[in-house]
Design a protein around this motif. Sequence first.
Motif, PDB file in Angstrom:
ATOM      1  N   ILE A 190       0.870  -1.177   0.000  1.00 42.37           N
ATOM      2  CA  ILE A 190       0.000   0.000   0.000  1.00 42.37           C
ATOM      3  C   ILE A 190       0.905   1.225   0.000  1.00 42.37           C
ATOM      4  N   THR A 191       0.705   2.116  -0.942  1.00 46.17           N
ATOM      5  CA  THR A 191       1.571   3.277  -1.048  1.00 46.17           C
ATOM      6  C   THR A 191       0.770   4.484  -1.522  1.00 46.17           C
ATOM      7  N   ALA A 192       1.433   5.613  -1.613  1.00 46.42           N
ATOM      8  CA  ALA A 192       0.817   6.838  -2.154  1.00 46.42           C
ATOM      9  C   ALA A 192       1.467   7.149  -3.487  1.00 46.42           C
ATOM     10  N   ASP A 193       0.758   7.887  -4.310  1.00 49.70           N
ATOM     11  CA  ASP A 193       1.385   8.279  -5.577  1.00 49.70           C
ATOM     12  C   ASP A 193       2.506   9.281  -5.311  1.00 49.70           C
ATOM     13  N   ASP A 209       7.759   1.741  -8.596  1.00 48.31           N
ATOM     14  CA  ASP A 209       7.711   1.252  -9.977  1.00 48.31           C
ATOM     15  C   ASP A 209       9.079   0.764 -10.451  1.00 48.31           C
ATOM     16  N   SER A 210      10.132   1.416  -9.971  1.00 50.55           N
ATOM     17  CA  SER A 210      11.478   1.097 -10.465  1.00 50.55           C
ATOM     18  C   SER A 210      12.027  -0.226  -9.937  1.00 50.55           C
ATOM     19  N   ILE A 211      11.430  -0.760  -8.867  1.00 53.28           N
ATOM     20  CA  ILE A 211      11.985  -1.985  -8.280  1.00 53.28           C
ATOM     21  C   ILE A 211      10.966  -3.109  -8.134  1.00 53.28           C
ATOM     22  N   ILE A 212       9.707  -2.857  -8.423  1.00 55.41           N
ATOM     23  CA  ILE A 212       8.665  -3.832  -8.076  1.00 55.41           C
ATOM     24  C   ILE A 212       8.819  -5.149  -8.829  1.00 55.41           C
ATOM     25  N   ASN A 213       9.377  -5.123 -10.019  1.00 55.96           N
ATOM     26  CA  ASN A 213       9.543  -6.368 -10.776  1.00 55.96           C
ATOM     27  C   ASN A 213      10.552  -7.308 -10.128  1.00 55.96           C
ATOM     28  N   ASN A 214      11.318  -6.783  -9.171  1.00 54.12           N
ATOM     29  CA  ASN A 214      12.285  -7.616  -8.462  1.00 54.12           C
ATOM     30  C   ASN A 214      11.692  -8.296  -7.227  1.00 54.12           C
ATOM     31  N   ILE A 218       4.715  -9.813  -4.649  1.00 52.39           N
ATOM     32  CA  ILE A 218       3.658  -8.797  -4.659  1.00 52.39           C
ATOM     33  C   ILE A 218       2.606  -9.121  -5.715  1.00 52.39           C
ATOM     34  N   GLN A 219       1.380  -9.270  -5.259  1.00 54.70           N
ATOM     35  CA  GLN A 219       0.262  -9.598  -6.151  1.00 54.70           C
ATOM     36  C   GLN A 219      -0.623  -8.389  -6.451  1.00 54.70           C
ATOM     37  N   LYS A 220      -0.602  -7.402  -5.543  1.00 54.04           N
ATOM     38  CA  LYS A 220      -1.490  -6.238  -5.714  1.00 54.04           C
ATOM     39  C   LYS A 220      -0.818  -5.004  -5.102  1.00 54.04           C
ATOM     40  N   VAL A 221      -0.977  -3.872  -5.804  1.00 55.18           N
ATOM     41  CA  VAL A 221      -0.488  -2.589  -5.300  1.00 55.18           C
ATOM     42  C   VAL A 221      -1.690  -1.663  -5.140  1.00 55.18           C
ATOM     43  N   ILE A 222      -1.840  -1.100  -3.948  1.00 59.58           N
ATOM     44  CA  ILE A 222      -2.966  -0.208  -3.657  1.00 59.58           C
ATOM     45  C   ILE A 222      -2.404   1.202  -3.500  1.00 59.58           C
ATOM     46  N   ILE A 223      -2.914   2.124  -4.315  1.00 61.47           N
ATOM     47  CA  ILE A 223      -2.352   3.473  -4.399  1.00 61.47           C
ATOM     48  C   ILE A 223      -3.302   4.506  -3.797  1.00 61.47           C
ATOM     49  N   VAL A 224      -2.813   5.276  -2.843  1.00 60.96           N
ATOM     50  CA  VAL A 224      -3.546   6.447  -2.356  1.00 60.96           C
ATOM     51  C   VAL A 224      -3.228   7.599  -3.314  1.00 60.96           C
ATOM     52  N   LYS A 225      -4.231   8.038  -4.056  1.00 52.73           N
ATOM     53  CA  LYS A 225      -4.009   9.070  -5.078  1.00 52.73           C
ATOM     54  C   LYS A 225      -4.181  10.460  -4.461  1.00 52.73           C
ATOM     55  N   ARG A 226      -3.073  11.151  -4.311  1.00 51.25           N
ATOM     56  CA  ARG A 226      -3.110  12.526  -3.817  1.00 51.25           C
ATOM     57  C   ARG A 226      -3.288  13.491  -4.979  1.00 51.25           C
ATOM     58  N   PHE A 227      -2.851  13.062  -6.178  1.00 51.54           N
ATOM     59  CA  PHE A 227      -2.916  13.907  -7.370  1.00 51.54           C
ATOM     60  C   PHE A 227      -3.740  13.185  -8.440  1.00 51.54           C
ATOM     61  N   VAL A 228      -4.633  13.904  -9.089  1.00 52.07           N
ATOM     62  CA  VAL A 228      -5.602  13.279  -9.994  1.00 52.07           C
ATOM     63  C   VAL A 228      -4.955  12.761 -11.271  1.00 52.07           C
ATOM     64  N   ASP A 229      -3.756  13.239 -11.613  1.00 52.05           N
ATOM     65  CA  ASP A 229      -3.148  12.843 -12.877  1.00 52.05           C
ATOM     66  C   ASP A 229      -2.376  11.529 -12.791  1.00 52.05           C
ATOM     67  N   THR A 230      -2.445  10.857 -11.653  1.00 50.37           N
ATOM     68  CA  THR A 230      -1.703   9.615 -11.485  1.00 50.37           C
ATOM     69  C   THR A 230      -2.400   8.477 -12.232  1.00 50.37           C
ATOM     70  N   SER A 231      -1.665   7.824 -13.122  1.00 43.57           N
ATOM     71  CA  SER A 231      -2.209   6.670 -13.850  1.00 43.57           C
ATOM     72  C   SER A 231      -1.787   5.383 -13.143  1.00 43.57           C
ATOM     73  N   LEU A 232      -2.631   4.363 -13.270  1.00 44.24           N
ATOM     74  CA  LEU A 232      -2.383   3.099 -12.584  1.00 44.24           C
ATOM     75  C   LEU A 232      -1.921   2.029 -13.567  1.00 44.24           C
ATOM     76  N   ASN A 233      -0.996   1.207 -13.099  1.00 40.44           N
ATOM     77  CA  ASN A 233      -0.477   0.107 -13.897  1.00 40.44           C
ATOM     78  C   ASN A 233      -1.288  -1.158 -13.655  1.00 40.44           C
ATOM     79  N   GLU A 236      -2.635  -2.683 -10.146  1.00 34.25           N
ATOM     80  CA  GLU A 236      -2.747  -1.555  -9.229  1.00 34.25           C
ATOM     81  C   GLU A 236      -4.209  -1.113  -9.132  1.00 34.25           C
ATOM     82  N   VAL A 237      -4.596  -0.663  -7.950  1.00 38.53           N
ATOM     83  CA  VAL A 237      -5.954  -0.181  -7.720  1.00 38.53           C
ATOM     84  C   VAL A 237      -5.857   1.006  -6.774  1.00 38.53           C
ATOM     85  N   SER A 238      -6.777   1.963  -6.922  1.00 36.62           N
ATOM     86  CA  SER A 238      -6.719   3.128  -6.040  1.00 36.62           C
ATOM     87  C   SER A 238      -7.398   2.822  -4.708  1.00 36.62           C
ATOM     88  N   PHE A 239      -6.834   3.378  -3.651  1.00 40.04           N
ATOM     89  CA  PHE A 239      -7.365   3.219  -2.293  1.00 40.04           C
ATOM     90  C   PHE A 239      -8.811   3.723  -2.241  1.00 40.04           C
TER      91      PHE A 239
END
Length: 643
Positions: A190-193, A209-214, A218-233, A236-239
């Motif tokens: 669980i992280t923030a953008d 993003d730069s290290i997650i493939n290592n 990790i099966q799921k990433v949950i993103i707290v979107k502070r900024f509306v322009d953040t795109s999800l991979n 990934e799902v928004s909080f």
Amino acid sequence: MKEVLSVHDIIDSDNYISPKFRSDDNIKIKSNDDYYQFYKKSIENIGDYWAGVASELYWFKKWDINMHGDFPDFKFFLNGYSNVCFNCIDRHALKNPDKTAIIWLSEDGLERKMDYRSLMIYTSKFASYLRSIGIKKGDVVAIFMPNRIESFIAVHACYRIGAIYNIIFSGFSTKALLDRLYETMPKVIITADKTVRRGKVINIKEKLDSIINNVKSIQKVIIVKRFVDTSLNKNEVSFEDVLKETNDLIDPVHIEANEPGFVIYTSGTTSRPKGIVHSGIGFMVGAYHNVKYALDLNKSDVYWCTADIGWLTFPIFELVGGLAHGATVVAYEGALDFPGIDNFYNTLEKYKINKLFTAPTFLRMLARYGNETASKYNIKLDLISLVGEPLDTKTWYWAHDTFGADINNTYGQTETGSAWTSSIVGATYMRPGSAGLPLPGHAFKIIDDTGKEVKTGEAGTLVITKPFPSLARSIWNDHNKYINQYFSVFPNFYCTYDSAIKDKFGHIWVIGRTDDVINVSGHRISTMEMENSIMSVPDISEAAVIGIDHEIKGTVPYVFFTSKNTDNEIKNKISSAIESSIGRFAMPEKIIMIPEMPKTRSGKIMRRLLKEIVMHGDVSGDITGLENPDSINIIKNAINNQK
């Protein structure tokens, strides 16, 4: 020049200050005499004492045995079942649902409030979502977040279903993040953008993003979107979407009192940081107890712990300990003094904050601005509690006189899960510079290298002689290292690796790490004692002393200080202060003025980095906990210019 008292002069004096603030009726200790009797009884039977504390919280099933075993493998409340989330949120939501639980603020002016009812609903929803994607009791969830309301929800959702969480400081580098993820192998992160700090937008998700493939776990990433322009991979799902689309609420899982609750990493030096494993229920009991005596939170308080959620101070004193008391707590994202120190004072005034928990370093920064700024605001602080490093007497008196508040300097470690030395607020005397008294239920000794207890007033190694519930239970994936690290130096005792003195009042004075005692030509000098002398000099903002190897003297002191006063005479004043308070044998080899100290986000001065720069010209050890990485080059240049 005003006479400078040495630390030993201060310790040996009869100087003490009675509290102005009076504790609530829930604290039975009302005086120093009450404390001594209460403490003695508490350590005569540790198990019975902690059973009494635990009984103040809610249990689904009462335990069979109060305390089982001893160091290194001990248990409390054996076969008792409870839940941290229920005790910190549901318990209060059911009684007082409209009470404000969290006031969230950020340096860019945003504000949100959440009451206990809403906090319970959102936490239950988020726990339900975690369960729906396969997270079960014992699975690891990583939380790579700044101070946000969503951080509270994420942590307590893990507690609710029995998942083991690992909070990772959001300011860590990608390497530090990868190390922790690779070792704990979480299923979810669980992280923030992004976050904001000192007017800058910091992209947290970019690091992930730069290290997650290592990290294949990790099966799921949950993103707290502070900024509306953040795109999800992918994956990934928004909080926000999780809370919006999840309707199911789930009850708290019954958790046995000794099951692991979370992993938190200590700062590393040249070796890898250690993943300290705490029992969820044991930690809750210890944090509840710690907050009760060190803060005495009650219904009318508005309380602010200024620490970052990534350091254990925040979980002890706010995330778990504060909410366990049903308090209204303030969570702040960003730098406290941005765009200026008025921001901090305005926050105290606007939200009528009456109890503050912060670091000695931050108090020293406030003192540097003087009384004029503070006097512009209507501040009503009853209590300032602190932890992190020794507090010099000069800053203690400045804060006490400026704010009219009681000052409670405490001591603890990541491993202890509590600041276990403290004033009993509103009851026991304050001793400026001390770390207070051992809290009830905490047995200790100060011993020499042979394990023999030293006399009152003598320095030795601080050890813990009996377990307590919030003490660490292991190191992640390496229990043998846990035993060797903490219980091999003095068998049957937990070694803190800190040097301390107990005075005639029973107060503990932590004078530095055991390897921070400088031996100059056979004279043992405490770095804290030297720093206290330096801080007595007018215009000195901060001071740090390190020991450097010397082929003739063994070790010599190097002094670093910050000051707005660039007058060369200030170095002579520092020398005079040290000679006056300690003796000529303690005279520094070098006195170096630097623009800023290297510090962790929690405010600790990283003295080992200063030592590395002096000895090797650069830093090779771990700097992942460093708040201001740019300070390294600034300090290197300052040292080179003053050789």
